[in-house]
Design a protein around this motif. Structure first.
Motif, short mmCIF file in Angstrom:
data_model
loop_
_atom_site.label_atom_id
_atom_site.label_comp_id
_atom_site.label_asym_id
_atom_site.label_seq_id
_atom_site.Cartn_x
_atom_site.Cartn_y
_atom_site.Cartn_z
N GLU B 377 -33.02 -3.71 -9.19
CA GLU B 377 -34.47 -4.23 -9.30
C GLU B 377 -35.49 -3.87 -8.38
N GLY B 378 -35.17 -2.26 -7.52
CA GLY B 378 -35.93 -2.07 -7.12
C GLY B 378 -37.19 -1.42 -7.92
N GLU B 379 -38.36 -1.41 -7.41
CA GLU B 379 -39.71 -1.49 -7.85
C GLU B 379 -39.61 0.78 -8.93
N ASN B 380 -38.81 1.29 -7.89
CA ASN B 380 -39.22 2.42 -8.40
C ASN B 380 -37.98 3.23 -9.07
N LEU B 381 -37.18 2.23 -9.81
CA LEU B 381 -35.90 2.81 -10.27
C LEU B 381 -36.37 3.48 -11.88
N GLU B 382 -37.75 3.24 -12.63
CA GLU B 382 -37.63 3.98 -13.52
C GLU B 382 -38.27 5.73 -13.57
N GLU B 383 -39.11 5.29 -12.37
CA GLU B 383 -38.60 7.10 -11.40
C GLU B 383 -37.36 7.63 -11.40
N PHE B 384 -36.95 6.78 -10.76
CA PHE B 384 -35.40 7.82 -10.27
C PHE B 384 -34.95 7.86 -11.58
N CYS B 385 -34.92 6.79 -12.46
CA CYS B 385 -34.40 7.22 -13.28
C CYS B 385 -34.43 9.03 -13.93
N ARG B 386 -36.26 8.56 -14.64
CA ARG B 386 -36.83 9.92 -15.38
C ARG B 386 -36.49 11.71 -14.25
N ALA B 387 -36.47 11.36 -12.63
CA ALA B 387 -35.94 12.31 -11.84
C ALA B 387 -34.58 12.19 -11.93
N LEU B 388 -34.06 11.72 -12.05
CA LEU B 388 -32.20 11.89 -12.60
C LEU B 388 -32.19 12.71 -13.80
N LYS B 389 -32.81 12.15 -15.08
CA LYS B 389 -32.77 12.57 -16.09
C LYS B 389 -33.12 14.82 -16.22
N GLN B 390 -34.28 14.26 -15.15
CA GLN B 390 -34.64 15.99 -14.96
C GLN B 390 -34.14 16.43 -14.43
N ILE B 391 -33.87 16.55 -13.46
CA ILE B 391 -32.42 17.20 -13.03
C ILE B 391 -31.46 17.68 -13.78
N ASN B 392 -30.92 16.64 -14.41
CA ASN B 392 -29.38 16.35 -15.24
C ASN B 392 -30.48 18.02 -16.59
N THR B 393 -31.44 17.58 -17.13
CA THR B 393 -32.00 18.73 -18.36
C THR B 393 -32.43 19.82 -17.67
N GLN B 394 -32.74 19.96 -16.37
CA GLN B 394 -32.78 21.36 -15.68
C GLN B 394 -30.90 21.87 -15.15
N GLY B 395 -30.59 21.25 -14.78
CA GLY B 395 -29.21 21.60 -14.87
C GLY B 395 -28.04 21.72 -16.46
N LYS B 396 -29.03 21.25 -17.34
CA LYS B 396 -28.04 22.20 -18.20
C LYS B 396 -29.24 23.53 -18.83
N ARG B 397 -30.62 23.67 -18.26
CA ARG B 397 -31.03 24.54 -18.77
C ARG B 397 -30.16 25.73 -17.48
#
Lengths: 143, 577
Positions: B377-397
């Motif tokens: 229920e955190g208000e920044n949950l979406e932003e966290f998820c986006r950032a994590l996805k980005q970390i994941n993407t960049q890691g794969k890169r």
């Protein structure tokens, strides 16, 4: 219910710790070891370990040497090799020595779990066959 | 270009030297030996001609001397065997004259007896010369001084050339003479019919240059006597010499004296005629030498030309071999470099992959935690998820980068997977966009939609197209240009065409471009392995790769990829069982 009892072997401590947390969160029973020697000791102490996930490049005893020792002392335990620079050659070498499969770092959690499940299934089938063979042997011996 | 001109000049100069040496060594001995032989031959031939002339002269001198002595003996015998009284009787004398004529035919023209005063007191012959007085004539004066005498030829009272022979005897203390006239024709025949070669003839002169026989050709007796006197030939019994007459013709003379040096017999022949055979032989010899020399010169040119051609070919082969050797050693160095870079890349990949793996695991762990209720229920949950996805993407890169490094070291992941060719091509275009931009090259695509997937190693297919595109960019580096990537379905296969509008490949090179270590790039720029690796990869999956090129218009590579199933591809499967 854990999909299998796993031993995670890697000299990168943060990797082992985080990976363990993630696996445990998915109800996977996992134990850590930080080199090949330690992995062998763990296996000696805990006979419930079914699958070993092991890095190739490690100090004290590297992954290939440990694999050879595991397969000689605990032939039924399945080993999945984990490497930072997976190549066909190292993969083939590992599998020739009895590894179940290999995975590349960084690896996808879902892919890892799928492999572990496959390995555990393979081990259990193997054990089952041995069990059946033993039962048959006992039955045949009875007059 | 300059180098080629200068080496062509070197060959020309070498050719000249070789030709010169061959000609000198071949012709000089021939010419020297020929000249020596000709000279010897000329001397020997001249000696032969001179000997022949001298022999003829001696032989005829003997004949003439014998003729004259015979006639003298004949009348000497007549004078001795008869008394003066009988001989001075014309009837008796006539009787004896008839006997002489009978014995010697026409040799004796007439005979007569002359007393000490020079009067002819008896005469037998065709002329009326009885009583003629000879006291003032030269022959009488000469005859009175010698027991035997032969006069010069003269015309005398009868007006025809003749000469007289006399014997002197004494009667009652006074001398008298028996004289006989010798037929001039008979005597002349002794010399007139003498012929030497085509132009040679003989005649007799007295010391004053008066002809004693008639020469068959024009002769200037005064000039000849002058020459003979100058040469002192008159004081020698015989001599032979050459003289150029007033007409400029060189004449050979053989001289011999007769009648105790009072007469001179001359044999003359044109030098050209006397030496005609020698001249002919010389002409033939010169012709042979000339033809031989021309032959030698021609041979020298042909042989030298072939020699120089061979030398130039050998030089060229050596040059090419040196160049190939240089390229080869450069390639060996490049290969060595690659191997070291490969080792390094492999190490780096491992070192990077480990921390990246930790980063991704940590991100994964956070992601796991975010699944829990308290964070949901955190208000920044979406932003966290986006950032994590980005970390994941960049890691794969990062993982991709390390894989590319490994692929560069040719330790690629050759696992077979289902791949979409169009997606692969687009990814490659994206990866090579920076290079294309710097190379002033535009990459265009004509990709057929909904192509079926193919089974191949993604990294290997990447390597194939990456190599082809990089080659095209390299080829158009200076001029810039357009690369067109086309994909389409051809039957059950997929055809990918990589076309550029660069400078093209020469026909001679086109057949070798897939050979290992063959490169047209400057030394140090290419390893000559790229296209050979492409060829190997495409052939391994059962495909085909072909190159077409038109010089100046561009090059097209056609890659046919079969639509294999996973099992068809002969790669190493990673499954455990």
């Amino acid at each position: 219910m854990s999909i299998a009892k796993i031993l995670l072997v890697d000299d990168e401590k943060p990797f082992v710790e985080t990976m363990m947390k993630r696996l445990k969160k998915r109800d996977v029973d996992v134990a850590p070891a930080y080199d090949g020697q330690e992995a062998l000791e763990c296996l000696g102490q805990d006979s419930t370990i079914e699958v070993v996930i092991m890095d190739i490049k490690m100090p004290v005893m590297d992954g290939m040497e440990a694999l050879r020792a595991i397969k000689s002392k605990h032939p039924l335990v399945e080993v999945i090799m984990l490497t930072g620079h997976a190549t066909v050659e190292t993969g083939i070498d590992g599998m020739r020595m009895g590894a179940f499969d290999y995975l590349m770092k960084p690896c996808d959690m879902e892919q890892l779990i799928a492999k572990v499940e496959e390995a555990a299934k393979h081990k259990r089938q193997h054990e089952q066959k041995i069990m059946e063979a033993r039962v048959q042997a006992i039955t045949l011996r009875r007059p | 270009m300059e180098e080629k001109k200068s080496s062509s000049r070197d060959y020309r100069s070498l050719l000249k030297k070789v030709v010169f040496v061959i000609i000198i060594t071949a012709i000089t001995p021939t010419v020297v030996v020929s000249m020596f032989i000709l000279n010897e031959f000329r001397a020997s031939y001249q000696a032969k001609v001179y000997d022949h002339m001298e022999l003829l002269a001696r032989k005829h001198k003997k004949n003439i001397d014998m003729f004259l002595s015979e006639k003298l003996m004949d009348i000497g015998w007549l004078a001795r065997s008869n008394r003066f009284e009988e001989l001075s009787n014309s009837v008796f004398l006539n009787q004896k004259f008839v006997e002489l004529q009978r014995a010697f035919e026409r040799t004796f023209v007439d005979i007569g007896v002359v007393d000490h005063e020079g009067r002819q007191i008896a005469y037998a012959g065709p002329y009326d010369l009885f009583g003629v007085k000879y006291s003032d004539t030269d022959w009488f004066k000469g005859a009175m001084t010698k027991p035997y005498f032969i006069s010069d030829v003269f015309k005398g009272l009868r007006g025809a050339p003749h000469f007289i022979i006399t014997v002197r005897h004494e009667h009652q203390g006074k001398p008298w003479i028996l004289r006989a006239t010798i037929d001039f024709g008979e005597f002349n025949n002794l010399v007139e019919y003498l012929r030497i070669g085509k132009s040679g003839f003989a005649f007799i002169l007295n010391k004053n240059g008066d002809f004693q026989t008639e020469p068959t050709s024009d002769v200037n007796p005064d000039e000849l006597v002058k020459v003979l006197k100058g040469d002192n030939a008159l004081n020698r019994p015989s001599s032979i010499f050459r003289h150029k007459n007033q007409e400029g013709k060189e004449v050979l003379y053989a001289i011999t004296t007769l009648k105790n040096g009072e007469w001179i017999m001359v044999l003359q022949q044109d030098v050209d005629d006397a030496f005609a055979e020698l001249n002919n032989a010389q002409k033939i010899a010169l012709l042979i030498i000339l033809i031989g020399s021309l032959g030698s010169i021609a041979t020298a040119f042909i042989v030298s030309n072939q020699l120089i051609k061979r030398i130039s070919m050998a030089d060229e082969e050596k040059h090419t071999a040196d160049k190939e050797k240089e390229i080869m050693s450069q390639q060996v160095i490049e290969t060595g470099k690659l191997a070291s870079i490969g080792e390094l890349a492999s190490g780096i990949a491992h070192e990077i992959n480990n921390p990246v793996a930790i980063m991704i695991e940590e991100a994964g762990w956070i992601e796991d935690l975010l699944e829990e209720e308290e964070f949901k229920e955190g208000e920044n949950l979406e932003e966290f998820c986006r950032a994590l996805k980005q970390i994941n993407t960049q890691g794969k890169r990062c993982k991709e980068i390390t894989h590319k490094l490994l692929s560069f070291a040719r330790k690629t992941d050759s696992r077979i997977a289902e791949i979409s060719i169009n997606a692969l091509l687009e990814e490659i275009i994206y990866l090579s966009s920076q290079r294309a931009k710097y190379g002033n090259t535009e990459v265009r695509t004509q990709l057929e939609k909904n192509l079926p997937p193919v089974f191949a190693s993604e990294t290997e297919m990447q390597q194939v197209f990456m190599n082809l595109i990089n080659n095209a960019i390299d080829a158009m580096e200076k001029t810039g240009g357009i690369i067109t990537l086309t994909s389409k379905r051809v039957g059950d296969n997929i055809l990918v065409i990589v076309a550029d509008n660069g400078p093209g490949i020469a026909d001679a090179n086109l057949s070798r471009i897939f050979d290992p270590f063959y490169t047209t790039k400057p030394v140090g720029k290419g390893t000559g392995l790229g296209l050979s690796i492409c060829y190997g990869i495409v052939k391994k999956i059962g495909g085909d790769i072909q190159a077409h090129s038109v010089k100046g218009e561009g090059t097209t590579f056609e890659i046919l990829i079969p639509q294999n199933t996973e099992a068809d591809v002969p790669a190493v499967g990673m499954k455990g069982d």
